[in-house]
Structure formats: C-alpha cells, structure tokens
Design an enzyme around this catalytic site. Structure first.
Site, mmCIF file in Angstrom:
data_model
loop_
_atom_site.group_PDB
_atom_site.id
_atom_site.type_symbol
_atom_site.label_atom_id
_atom_site.label_comp_id
_atom_site.label_asym_id
_atom_site.label_seq_id
_atom_site.Cartn_x
_atom_site.Cartn_y
_atom_site.Cartn_z
ATOM 1 N N ARG A 68 -7.325 -51.264 64.799
ATOM 2 C CA ARG A 68 -6.721 -52.573 65.084
ATOM 3 C C ARG A 68 -5.924 -52.541 66.380
ATOM 4 O O ARG A 68 -5.771 -53.572 67.035
ATOM 5 C CB ARG A 68 -5.864 -53.011 63.899
ATOM 6 C CG ARG A 68 -4.640 -52.176 63.630
ATOM 7 C CD ARG A 68 -4.141 -52.314 62.200
ATOM 8 N NE ARG A 68 -5.058 -51.698 61.259
ATOM 9 C CZ ARG A 68 -4.856 -51.660 59.935
ATOM 10 N NH1 ARG A 68 -3.783 -52.225 59.411
ATOM 11 N NH2 ARG A 68 -5.728 -51.071 59.140
ATOM 12 N N LYS A 126 -6.631 -37.363 58.527
ATOM 13 C CA LYS A 126 -7.436 -37.630 57.342
ATOM 14 C C LYS A 126 -7.673 -36.345 56.553
ATOM 15 O O LYS A 126 -7.598 -35.245 57.108
ATOM 16 C CB LYS A 126 -8.800 -38.202 57.758
ATOM 17 C CG LYS A 126 -8.765 -39.569 58.410
ATOM 18 C CD LYS A 126 -10.168 -39.987 58.832
ATOM 19 C CE LYS A 126 -10.159 -41.348 59.511
ATOM 20 N NZ LYS A 126 -9.884 -42.441 58.564
#
Length: 497
Positions: free
Chosen positions: A349, A275
């Site tokens: 996920r 990130k």
C-alpha cells in the site's frame, strides 16, 4: 517453455489423421458433423458408454480408435447444456480438449452441436482456452520431453466451424489477449533472483515494439518527485526501485485516458517485520498486480484497442538489511500526506500510495483501477475463487463485476466506510499503514482511497487469485495471469462496443 499450438479455422471436413475431437452435450447429444468426423455415430455412443461419459461441461472421454480416413484417436468433450454456455465455458471446453491431445501433432476439433449455432467469437474462445491450457513454465528444467513424454513439435490444430471468417477475426483479438495473459504468467512465475525491479522494467520496455510508449523512472527521479512512501520500502534492498509508465494511444482525438496501476514487489520478505519461512518462496509473486497491468497493456496494444490507456507499475524489493525501513518510521508520500509505518510487511500500500497519486496527478484519468496482491485477509474472506473489489464509484464497480462474470475472473465487492477509515488514523502522522487484524483487506483499501481524491477508482485485491489459485480447464499454472482478461473485457464492453 511450453509449445504453443498453431490454430487455424476451416469449414467442416473429415479429419485425415491424428486426433479427432468432437463435442457432446449433456445427455449424449451430438451433431451430424461430429458423427462424420469419427466415421459413424455408434463410435461416439460406444466411447461414452464405456467411459461413463455423460457430456457434463469440461469432462472428457478418449479412445485409441482408427477411422477410415486415418484418425488414430478420438476425444469427446462435454459441453453441458448448450443453451446455457457463457464465454468462460467456451474457454473450459477448449482447455479440456487440449488436455487430451497428448503428443499429437495434428488435431481436428469439430465445433458443432445439435440445433445450436456456434458463433465466431465462441469458436475463438475455444481456441483461446486451448492456447491458455498449453502454457507451461519449465524454463529452468534441464530434462523435459525425454522425462515427461512431451511432444517434440507444437500441435497443429484445425477448428472446424460454420462461420470461419468471424472465427478468424475474433481469434486475432483473442490471441493478443492470450499474449498478455502469458506475459503476466511468465512475470509472476519468474524467480526473484532473475527478475528484479530493473529487469521487470526492461520487460515492460519491450512493449515499445507494439506501439506502447514506455517511460522508466529511476531512484533519482523518484526522490525528486517526493515518493517517500515507495522509496521507504525500497531502501532495504540493494536493487534500486523503478516506476514504469506505459501509454497506449488508440482512441481518435484527445480523449482522457483510463488508468491501471499495479503493485510490483518483486520479492517480499516482509522487511524488518519479517514473514515466517514457510511458503516465503511464494513471495516472488507479490508483483502479480504489476504483471497483470503489463500483460493488459500488451493485450490492448496487440489488438490495437480503440482507447487511450495508461499503465503504471511501482517496482521494489522489500528486504531487511541494515538500511531497511523500521516499524515506527514516518514517511512523507508524494501527495504530502504522512504515514506512520506500523508494519513493514504492509508495504504494498505504500508503493501504491505514490503510484496512485502520481497517476492521478499527471494524467487526470477518467478512472483508476489498481491491482495488488495486497492482503492475506482477502483470502480469509473470499478464498481463491474471487478477488476482492473495493470502489468509490458504484457504476465502475458494477462494470467490473459484470466483466468478471463474463470472463470467469470473478470479483466480489467488499465495503468501504468512515468507520474503517478512522481505523487507519495515526497518533503521530496523518495515517498508519496497518490497522491491525480485523477487516485487514478493508482498511488496506481505505488507505489507498486516501490517494485518489474524487477520481472514480477501484482496487482489486488479487492476493488469492494471481498465484497458487486452484487449477481449472484452461490454467494449470501456479501464476494465473488473473486480471488481464477481466480488464480487457471491461475496456471492450465500455469503450469499444
């Protein structure tokens, strides 16, 4: 940490000292009990006039005024139109009232309105709003009260209401829910150097004293179960993963349980797909889903909910070391389905894939609801006032939506469909973990849907609501505890009403 107020309920009485709080409706109407509490009706009218106070919901006015009985400060709290108040509004009233009591150690709130009967559960919601507003995470501040003028002792608050018995009974339930919300807030606010997967699991184990059965699975057990998706995320960190299973058995007989699953990435760097540095510190909160599930289990156990409930949380840290998962890697989930890792920052996920399959396969629940700070895309779509709701079951989706409306933890349903499902097909595996920029929150939900079979399921994307959401009358914390009150309401409405 914050000093939680001590709250009691009483029949109407004239406050003897401290702060007197009274309710005022839109347009300036107030009850006779309010006038008696402050000495005379003219004081209320004068304070409102000087302050430009109209009685709008959640607005306040205050004055340093004494009464013959010994009160030193008077606070007016607006309730808007009494006939239109809902559960969330009563929380707002309580939070607004608490915001004005300052350093007072003795507070009397006269809960009365003209031509309106305030029920016991509404009084309990006012009290809940006060407790939630009192929350402050300042564990690591070494200079507190001397700098901020904070009270040395917790406030003692007396709420005067007509039906004291019902109010006390309802507040016993509400206080257990407050415990759950506060636990969720604490977990999300805690820095990641303090709260890793192991430490989070230890916090969950403390629920055993409330009667929750807690089982913690370590790396060895996860490998044996074949949780390649979850383990792939964890392999870049020196901190080992955990899967925590919490069971509350409150129903009579052997009813099938309901299940809640939470994403617990204790810190998310993004892994190799790292990130940007800006705001990465907020990724200590990427376990907001797991925090909500843990807080919910505490609330259900604390109030002895008459339901069988399962809480499962997958706890990992997503780091970019030499052993970290790479873009292009293919992992095999516990379900046997293979996943091509396109983006290591789409890691939540992967954790949920194994946690959902494990929960469904082991417990065969009536339904599964998962919570996750899953995508930034849901914030682009909905902002921070609604969480995203995805479901394969219309009835469950409607029940969740209604619970959100009544608690103020609002949801907005977004679509699922075969067109979106095709977007996660992979050339090299059964599926890929990222489908690109468009419809990002939807394709993430489609990914999760592949791991629940035909079981009724809902996915709540709480990325915009679990942390950093706009403050309101009963939450001034960076971590909101979103989901605890929502799901507790779902349980009460659907299984205990």
């Amino acid at each position: 940490m914050s000093k939680r107020p001590s709250i009691s309920f009483s029949e109407f009485e004239v406050p003897q000292k401290g702060v007197a709080v009274v309710l005022v409706a839109k347009g300036g109407g107030f009850a006779d009990e309010a006038a008696k509490a402050v000495g005379d009706a003219e004081k209320i009218a004068r304070i409102a006039d000087i302050s430009g106070f109209t009685g709008a919901l959640g607005k306040t006015a205050e004055a340093i005024e004494t009464t013959p009985a010994g009160v030193e400060k008077i606070v007016l709290v607006g309730v808007g139109e009494p006939g239109k108040l809902g559960n969330d509004d009563w929380l707002k009233i309580g939070g607004a009232a608490f915001s004005q009591i300052g350093n007072a150690e003795r507070v009397t709130l006269t809960l009365a309105l003209p031509e309106t009967t305030i029920a016991g559960d509404e009084a309990a919601d006012v009290a809940l709003g006060m407790v939630l507003r009192s929350y402050k995470f300042d564990r690591y501040k070494t200079r507190k009260s001397e700098e901020n003028g904070e009270p040395k002792h917790a406030a003692k608050i007396t709420i005067c209401v007509a039906d004291t018995h019902s109010a006390r009974k309802a507040f016993e339930v509400a206080e257990a829910v407050a415990d759950g919300v506060i636990q969720a807030r604490n977990l999300v606010n805690e820095p990641a150097n303090i709260l890793g997967p192991v430490e989070f699991a230890e916090e969950a184990e403390k629920l055993e004293k409330l009667g929750v059965k807690v089982e913690v699975l370590g790396e060895k057990e996860l490998k044996k179960l074949g949780m390649g998706a979850l383990l792939g995320v964890a392999q870049g960190s020196v901190r080992p993963p955990r899967l925590v299973v919490m069971e509350w058995h409150g129903a009579k007989g052997k009813e099938k349980p309901i299940a809640f699953v939470g994403k617990g990435v204790v810190f998310d760097t993004g892994g190799i797909s790292i990130k940007p540095a800006a705001n990465m510190e907020d990724m200590k909160g990427d376990m907001g889903g797991a925090a909500a599930v843990t807080g919910l289990m505490r609330a259900l156990a604390g109030r002895k909910a008459k339901v069988n409930a399962i809480g499962v949380i997958g706890l990992v840290e997503n780091m970019p070391d030499g052993n970290a998962q790479r873009p292009g890697d293919i992992v095999t989930s516990m379900s046997g389905q293979t996943i091509e890792v396109i983006n290591t920052d789409a890691e939540g996920r992967l954790v949920l894939a194994d946690a959902l399959h494990y929960t469904n396969d082991r417990f065969k629940p009536r339904f599964i609801i998962n919570l996750a700070t899953l995508t930034g895309a849901v914030m682009v779509a909905l902002g921070q006032y609604h969480a995203g709701l995805f479901s394969n079951d219309d009835e469950l989706a409607d029940q969740l939506y209604d619970a959100g409306q009544s608690t103020g933890e609002k949801l907005w349903r977004l679509p699922l469909g075969t067109e979106y499902d095709k977007m996660i097909d992979s050339k090299f595996a059964d599926m890929k973990n990222s489908a690109g920029r468009y419809g990002g929150s939807i394709t993430a939900a489609q990914f999760l849907k592949r791991f629940v079979g035909e079981t009724p399921w809902a996915h709540l994307d709480v990325a915009g609501t679990a942390m950093g959401s706009p403050a309101n009358e009963y939450n001034q914390s960076w971590a909101s505890g979103f989901g605890v009150r929502l799901l507790d309401r779902l349980v009460r409405d659907q299984f205990e009403s």
